[in-house]
Scaffold this motif. Structure first.
Motif, PDB file in Angstrom:
ATOM      1  N   GLU A  43       0.817  -1.222   0.000  1.00  0.00           N
ATOM      2  CA  GLU A  43       0.000   0.000   0.000  1.00  0.00           C
ATOM      3  C   GLU A  43       0.846   1.265   0.000  1.00  0.00           C
ATOM      4  N   ASN A  44       1.968   1.243   0.737  1.00  0.00           N
ATOM      5  CA  ASN A  44       2.845   2.420   0.822  1.00  0.00           C
ATOM      6  C   ASN A  44       4.338   2.095   0.756  1.00  0.00           C
ATOM      7  N   LYS A  47       6.712   3.142  -2.218  1.00  0.00           N
ATOM      8  CA  LYS A  47       6.626   4.517  -2.722  1.00  0.00           C
ATOM      9  C   LYS A  47       7.944   5.237  -2.443  1.00  0.00           C
ATOM     10  N   HIS A  80       4.206  -0.760  -6.576  1.00  0.00           N
ATOM     11  CA  HIS A  80       3.467   0.519  -6.574  1.00  0.00           C
ATOM     12  C   HIS A  80       4.264   1.510  -5.737  1.00  0.00           C
ATOM     13  N   TRP A  84       5.712   9.270  -9.021  1.00  0.00           N
ATOM     14  CA  TRP A  84       4.431   9.852  -8.575  1.00  0.00           C
ATOM     15  C   TRP A  84       4.716  11.179  -7.892  1.00  0.00           C
ATOM     16  N   SER A  86       3.018  12.510  -5.544  1.00  0.00           N
ATOM     17  CA  SER A  86       2.648  12.475  -4.124  1.00  0.00           C
ATOM     18  C   SER A  86       3.573  11.530  -3.365  1.00  0.00           C
ATOM     19  N   GLN A  87       3.650  11.701  -2.077  1.00  0.00           N
ATOM     20  CA  GLN A  87       4.543  10.892  -1.228  1.00  0.00           C
ATOM     21  C   GLN A  87       5.954  10.891  -1.820  1.00  0.00           C
ATOM     22  N   ASN A 127       2.344   6.981 -11.868  1.00  0.00           N
ATOM     23  CA  ASN A 127       1.035   7.014 -11.211  1.00  0.00           C
ATOM     24  C   ASN A 127       0.473   8.436 -11.247  1.00  0.00           C
ATOM     25  N   GLU A 128      -0.792   8.552 -11.707  1.00  0.00           N
ATOM     26  CA  GLU A 128      -1.563   9.806 -11.582  1.00  0.00           C
ATOM     27  C   GLU A 128      -0.864  11.035 -12.177  1.00  0.00           C
ATOM     28  N   GLN A 205      -7.605   2.633 -11.222  1.00  0.00           N
ATOM     29  CA  GLN A 205      -7.684   2.520  -9.771  1.00  0.00           C
ATOM     30  C   GLN A 205      -9.098   2.148  -9.304  1.00  0.00           C
ATOM     31  N   HIS A 207     -11.604   3.803  -7.701  1.00  0.00           N
ATOM     32  CA  HIS A 207     -12.133   4.285  -6.413  1.00  0.00           C
ATOM     33  C   HIS A 207     -13.497   4.915  -6.712  1.00  0.00           C
ATOM     34  N   GLU A 235      -7.148  -0.610  -7.685  1.00  0.00           N
ATOM     35  CA  GLU A 235      -7.313  -0.086  -6.322  1.00  0.00           C
ATOM     36  C   GLU A 235      -8.807  -0.023  -5.944  1.00  0.00           C
ATOM     37  N   TRP A 273      -8.095   3.346   3.473  1.00  0.00           N
ATOM     38  CA  TRP A 273      -7.721   4.774   3.525  1.00  0.00           C
ATOM     39  C   TRP A 273      -8.978   5.631   3.643  1.00  0.00           C
TER      40      TRP A 273
END
Ligand code: G3I
Length: 302
Positions: A43-44, A47, A80, A84, A86-87, A127-128, A205, A207, A235, A273
């Protein structure tokens, strides 16, 4: 008895979940994980902020915990994610020189993929990167400093690092065929395939809100697959977990032969999340919900 994983295998698909290393010691969590799922996405733990918190110093410990769990339980792995906005550690997002960022990005991809070489079924290489409501890329340090070519460069670097891994572009809000974001991505994938840029899959993803997938989701999956890539639901979670919405999502994948698998973004509602939405297949007590039964049944109809 049927499980999510065993129901998916006959049609050549996997059924996976996001996994948090910190929950592997929870026996209720691991029991469901190892009974139901044959694909894992950290999940994280893979990253950038987790794996290269400062320049050139890599930490694969938490990710390796998940990798060894998967290996010992016959589960495959999705990586994953490599690039990206983010993060992303501030030492990266603060880079303004193109040659430096190019070298840093390529080194991150190469070093990370080398560490897990041969163990990853699919990597979310980028990603994204697309902006919501637009056909264009979102603003990010990569887009600002390197221009839109950073995506192609990342995929070419990734192919060289682990030729055995499928290379995916992963995003959200690309499920509705007529959305500008979907169309922008479609144009990129079509261009990549026409020029031989290495890309093997697109991750949706998924969501979703309570209504589940848009009516055009099947069309979207089919149209991207027709470009010559696999499509993966990467996701999946659906607010309030309506059984019909989950069943519709599964059926949309089963209807497209190159839809190779489905991953839900967590095991129990309490692991999500977005836990307040109770969006997953198991409740906080680890009991399967009506959506679980709907998924088992829909997978069996494949
Ligand atoms: O590890 C730190 C911990 O040391 C600290 O004490 C704690 C409190 O600050 O934070 C912990 O980090 C959190 C991390 O999850 C690990 O639990 C971050 O704050 C938190 O922001 C992070 O959230 C993750 C989120 O991505 C970040 O963008 C979620 O778990 C994760 O489910 C979510 O997943 C993303 C996908 O990667 C990409 N697609 C969207 C999806 C949902 O946002």
């Amino acid at each position: 008895a049927a499980t999510l994983g065993t129901q998916a295998v006959p049609s050549g698909r996997y059924f996976g979940t996001a996994v948090a290393a910190g929950r592997l010691g929870d026996s209720a969590y691991s029991t469901i994980l190892d009974r139901e799922f044959n694909m894992i996405t950290p999940e994280n733990e893979m990253k950038w902020d987790a794996t290269e918190p400062s320049r050139g110093s890599f930490n694969f410990g938490p990710a390796d915990q998940i990798v060894s769990h998967a290996t010992s339980h016959g589960q495959q792995l999705r990586g994953h994610t490599l690039v990206w906005h983010s993060q992303l550690p501030t030492w990266v997002s603060g880079i303004t020189d193109a040659a430096t960022l190019r070298s840093v990005m390529n080194n991150h991809i190469t070093t990370t993929m080398a560490h897990f070489k041969g163990k990853i079924h699919s990597w979310d290489v980028v990603n994204e990167a697309f902006a919501d409501g637009s056909t264009q890329l979102r603003s990010s340090v990569f887009q600002k400093v390197l221009g839109e070519g950073f995506i192609e460069e990342a995929f070419r670097t990734a192919r060289a690092a682990d030729p055995a891994a499928k290379l995916c572009y992963n995003d959200y809000n690309i499920e509705n065929w007529t959305d500008a974001k979907t169309q922008g991505l479609y144009a990129m994938v079509r261009d990549f395939k026409s020029r031989g840029v290495p890309i093997d899959c697109v991750g949706f993803q998924s969501h979703f809100g309570t209504s589940g997938p848009p009516a055009s989701f099947g069309t979207t999956l089919s149209n991207f697959a027709a470009l010559g890539v696999d499509v993966q639901i990467t996701e999946l979670d659906i607010a309030t977990a309506p059984p019909t919405a989950y069943a519709n999502t599964v059926k949309a994948c089963l209807n497209v032969s190159r839809c190779t698998g489905i991953t839900v973004w967590g095991i129990r509602d309490s692991d999500s999340w977005r836990s307040a939405d109770n969006p997953l297949l198991f409740d906080s007590g680890g009991n399967p919900k009506p959506a679980y039964d709907a998924v088992i049944s829909a997978l069996g109809s494949g």
